[in-house]
Motif scaffolding. Structure first.
Motif, short mmCIF file in Angstrom:
data_model
loop_
_atom_site.label_atom_id
_atom_site.label_comp_id
_atom_site.label_asym_id
_atom_site.label_seq_id
_atom_site.Cartn_x
_atom_site.Cartn_y
_atom_site.Cartn_z
N UNK A 78 37.53 3.79 53.69
CA UNK A 78 38.96 2.80 52.79
C UNK A 78 39.50 2.01 54.23
N UNK A 79 39.38 0.33 53.50
CA UNK A 79 40.48 -0.35 54.52
C UNK A 79 41.57 -0.39 54.09
N UNK A 80 42.18 -1.09 55.13
CA UNK A 80 43.44 -1.71 55.39
C UNK A 80 44.02 -1.91 53.48
N UNK A 81 42.67 -3.16 52.89
CA UNK A 81 43.73 -3.49 51.63
C UNK A 81 43.00 -2.57 50.88
N UNK A 82 42.74 -1.76 50.81
CA UNK A 82 42.49 0.00 50.53
C UNK A 82 41.26 0.08 49.26
#
Length: 874
Positions: free
Chosen positions: A748-752
């Motif tokens: 899961x990246x910082x942009x969700x």
């Protein structure tokens, strides 16, 4: 054929299969009934066979290879950030000498970093080298005019943030013409961060000579790593080890942070000396009551050029009692629930909505989040999306409790929270409820163009959808003047009203007074018991007697709520109108929050969701979760918010009228719970003294919590130059390896955004997933292993991807460079003059022969035709 003058070769030898046509020609000749003399027929057959052979050779690409008299030297120059100033100066001098010694040989240049640039026939040094060369007067020959357009600085810096030797080798080998004796000269420090240079060199087919360049020699200090244990018990002491590398002796300050709090490295402390090479510093720490501890080390005060490599982060997971976050619109009123859960060994942090977490890393500290009477308007859209990701992707629990600011009354309709909830927030109005007449007043001035107006129209359509048949709604748009987009009418015609709202276009100025006056006249003429106006604008209005007009609205029992969009709105005027109009004022710095505000106002104005009459909870479905709760002694609750259960939810408790009181469902990996009454003195006053109040809430909260099984599972994460590897060792409770168990890793990246990778078994009980290393930032990993029909375990881990390896201090990788030269037949560190020496195996240029073959075939074709026209002499 191989002769001193040349060598015949075929470029497409598979076309030789065409020679199989010659036997067909012979067969046709044998059965032919043509009445020609035998010698004429034989001659014609021979000519046709030769023609067929010539055509086949032309298609097969017959060429004559002769020794090439000239060489083609392609110089690929590493322009990545790992090459220092002295390395660039070495490149400039080397290329200057090559240009002087090239003679009649062809020389081309290729700059590369993360990707290769275009081939050019003149070298353009980087800006800093060019400036230095102009100062010294030793600019390489032919470099006075740029060969290519320089990249913009930000884009260029990003391009230089990686080294891909393989891509440069592949492009260079494909660019060398076959008519030359070609060789590639690679000028680099050999520290590749992407690709496989050795494989590219071995398959390229041309010699690759290498010129080693030194790394950065400017004063540089970097934080190489922060080493911490992966997991510790709450209160357990441990060490945080900070690794610092430097290319010189120096002294400065090392700051250590836990989250936002500085632990050490302040000005009163003396600077710490470091030596050239690797330096390690250890700091004693102990695990707090937080679930996820983030330690960041930063340096300052050192002689240093690059700032991006001056910090690094390590994450520590702690184990201890379950921890829950309680967000309450009035934190002091949530103490009873906090104390009740604390008695059941559940730690509760209480915060107001404006202190809600803004990152997934903050939410990782909790097993569940409780929203107690928190309106959607108190949370930003990104915060609601975080809560959705917390439940769906990380398996967290979400419990939403009722109140006059919750569910539909809190504007949850069509928000991420509405998606997570096991109940619908829009409800049909009871016939006994009073009718509502509502007017929506929308600013359509020029400043509202684009996203703001589109969201306002979407919010208006959503408000109309929430109204029941029998309610009335009208829409007024205004700029310098006002007009009725949709006159006050029955809300049952939702489609027609929505189509009229779609026609609103932005233009003109801002004049609020006429629109409010039109709304007053229309509402005075209606017989609805509840009358409400929602006014939205983003600007300053033309003058008007707003105070008198608002008092007239209040006298007519019309409430007015106002929404200010952006800083340019006349907030003082809108606050005054809302105060005098007995409504609510909203300031909205993010236009995306407008639909939530309209939904909240619509439901609140209709008073259709609020039920404040005593009732006894009714058990709809028995569940093990609530075992031991004595419902015969449960006191009544004094109110609830009306909702509708979603089809796949589990309805556990209901009101006496059958509406949901307690419902839950699994959403993604987590559990979402809706309790439509409250847990404080307004509606649960008698529950607070009920002996089962604490056990009830503890059991419901524990049901929603994520359960991360730790026994027999070990997770390791390693970061390579361009890849990230997750290793998992899984052992069952009986000590046996868990084999052939399907599993996955979700990143899961910082942009969700979510990316799922399969876990492949690589050893007994051992599984691994490998994927490209993501961009620098904070990520979350959700690891799941499942057996058919039951879950084996789920574990969440945080991951911090630091600065790129390109910024690390590393010596020249001579081992790789020598291997590249060896496998390709090139030289290691050749002098410029050696590049143009006769190669051991000179290349041969290919001369295509197909024009000659086709010409000869055409001549023979004419001869064949002439031969067939000859009249034989008896």
């Amino acid at each position: 054929m191989d002769a001193a003058a040349g060598q015949l070769d075929l470029l497409r030898p598979w076309f030789l299969l065409g020679l199989l046509a010659i036997p067909l020609l012979v067969a046709g000749w044998w059965i032919s009934l043509v009445d020609f003399p035998r010698w004429q027929r034989v001659a014609s057959l021979l000519v046709r066979c030769v023609i067929a052979g010539l055509l086949v050779l032309a298609l097969a690409g017959l060429v004559l290879r002769t020794p090439a008299a000239r060489q083609f030297v392609l110089l690929a120059v590493d322009d990545s950030l790992s090459v220092g100033q002295s390395g660039r100066e070495q490149v400039a001098e080397y290329l200057r000498q090559v240009a002087e010694l090239a003679g009649r040989n062809e020389v081309r240049y290729l700059r590369f970093a993360s990707q290769p640039d275009r081939l050019v026939d003149r070298w353009e040094p980087p800006a800093d080298i060019a400036a230095a060369s102009e100062t010294r007067g030793d600019l390489p020959a032919g470099a006075t005019e740029p060969a290519v357009t320089a990249l913009p600085s930000a884009e260029h810096d990003q391009w230089r943030m990686s080294t891909n030797l393989a891509a440069a080798i592949e492009l260079a080998t494909a660019s060398i013409p076959p008519v030359y004796a070609g060789q590639l000269v690679l000028l680099s420090d050999g520290n590749e961060t992407a690709g496989d240079a050795l494989r590219a060199a071995s398959s390229g087919g041309i010699p690759v000579s290498v010129v080693p360049l030194p790394g950065r020699d400017e004063p540089e200090v970097q934080v190489s790593a922060v080493h911490v244990p992966v997991q510790v018990r709450q209160g357990e002491p441990f060490f945080v080890e900070v690794v610092i590398d430097s290319n010189h002796d120096d002294e400065g300050w090392i700051e250590l942070f836990r989250g936002p709090h500085k632990l050490t490295g302040g000005e009163p402390e003396a600077p710490r000396p470091i030596q050239r090479g690797e330096n390690r510093f250890r700091f004693a720490e102990s695990a707090t009551d937080q679930r996820l501890l983030e330690y960041t080390a930063r340096i300052r005060g050192f002689q240093d050029r690059l700032l991006d490599n001056n910090s690094a982060t390590g994450l520590v997971f702690t184990t201890g009692p379950p921890r829950v976050l309680l967000l309450d619109d009035e934190p002091r009123t949530g103490r009873e629930l906090q104390w009740a859960l604390a008695e059941q060994q559940i730690v509760v942090d209480v915060r107001p909505p404006n202190a809600a977490p803004r990152t997934l890393a903050e939410l990782q500290n909790y097993e569940a989040v409780i929203l107690s009477n928190v309106p959607a308007t108190a949370l930003s859209l990104p915060q609601m999306e975080l809560l959705r990701a917390f439940v769906r992707d990380l398996g967290g629990g979400l419990l939403i409790l009722g109140g006059d600011q919750s569910f539909g009354l809190g504007g949850y309709y069509r928000t991420p929270l509405d998606e997570v909830l096991p109940v619908h927030c829009d409800v049909e109005k009871d016939q006994e409820k009073p009718s509502l007449a509502m007017v929506l007043i929308l600013d359509k001035s020029g400043s509202m163009g684009g996203l703001k107006l589109e969201l306002a129209k979407d919010a208006s359509r959503g408000a109309v959808e929430l109204l029941a048949s029998g309610d009335q709604v009208g829409v007024i748009a205004f700029d310098g003047a006002s007009y009725w987009v949709s006159p006050l009418r029955d809300a049952a015609d939702k489609l027609g009203i929505g189509q009229r709202i779609n026609t609103i276009q932005a233009s003109g100025g801002t004049s609020i007074y006429p629109a409010l006056d039109d709304a007053l006249r229309a509402l005075e003429a209606t017989v609805a018991r509840l009358k409400h106006v929602i006014l939205l604008t983003d600007g300053h209005s033309s003058p008007g007697d707003f105070e008198n007009l608002t008092r007239r609205l209040a006298a007519a029992r019309v409430t007015v709520s106002t929404v200010a969009v952006g800083e340019d709105a006349d907030q003082n005027l809108l606050q005054t109108i809302a105060r005098l109009g007995n409504g609510r004022y909203y300031y909205c710095d993010d236009p995306r929050a407008v639909p939530q505000i309209f939904a909240k106002e619509t439901v609140a104005a209709g008073r259709s969701s609020l039920n404040e009459e005593p009732f006894l909870p009714q058990v709809v479905r028995a569940t093990q979760v609530l075992s031991g709760i004595d419902w015969d002694t449960a006191p009544p609750l004094l109110g609830y918010v009306a909702t509708r259960p979603k089809p796949t939810s589990e309805l556990i408790l209901a009101t006496e009228t059958g509406q949901p009181l307690l419902a839950w469902w699994r959403y993604g990996l987590g559990v979402a719970v809706a309790f439509t009454s409250d847990a404080k003195s307004r509606w649960a006053a008698e529950w607070l003294s009920w002996p089962d109040f604490g056990p009830f809430w503890a059991q419901v909260v524990r049901h929603a919590m994520r359960d991360q099984q730790q026994q027999g599972v070990e997770v390791r994460i390693t970061q390579a130059d361009s890849e990230l590897e997750v290793w998992l060792d899984s052992i069952a409770s009986d000590g046996q390896f868990r084999n052939q168990v399907p599993g996955s890793v979700t990143l899961i990246d910082p942009r969700l955004e979510r990316t799922e990778y399969p876990l492949a078994q690589v050893a007994p009980g051992g599984y691994a997933a490998r994927f490209p290393r993501p961009e620098p930032g904070t990520y979350h990993l959700e690891l799941v292993q499942q057996l058919p029909g039951s879950e084996v375990f789920r574990k969440t881990r945080g991951l911090v991807v630091g600065y790129p390896d390109e910024l690390r201090l590393r010596p020249t990788n001579e081992r790789l460079l020598r291997a590249v030269a060896e496998v390709s037949g090139g030289r290691y560190n050749p002098a410029p003059g050696e590049l143009f020496a006769a190669p051991a195996a000179p290349a041969r240029q290919a001369q295509p022969l197909w024009p000659w073959l086709l010409s000869l075939a055409l001549v023979l074709f004419v001869a064949d035709v002439a031969l067939r026209r000859v009249v034989a002499v008896s």
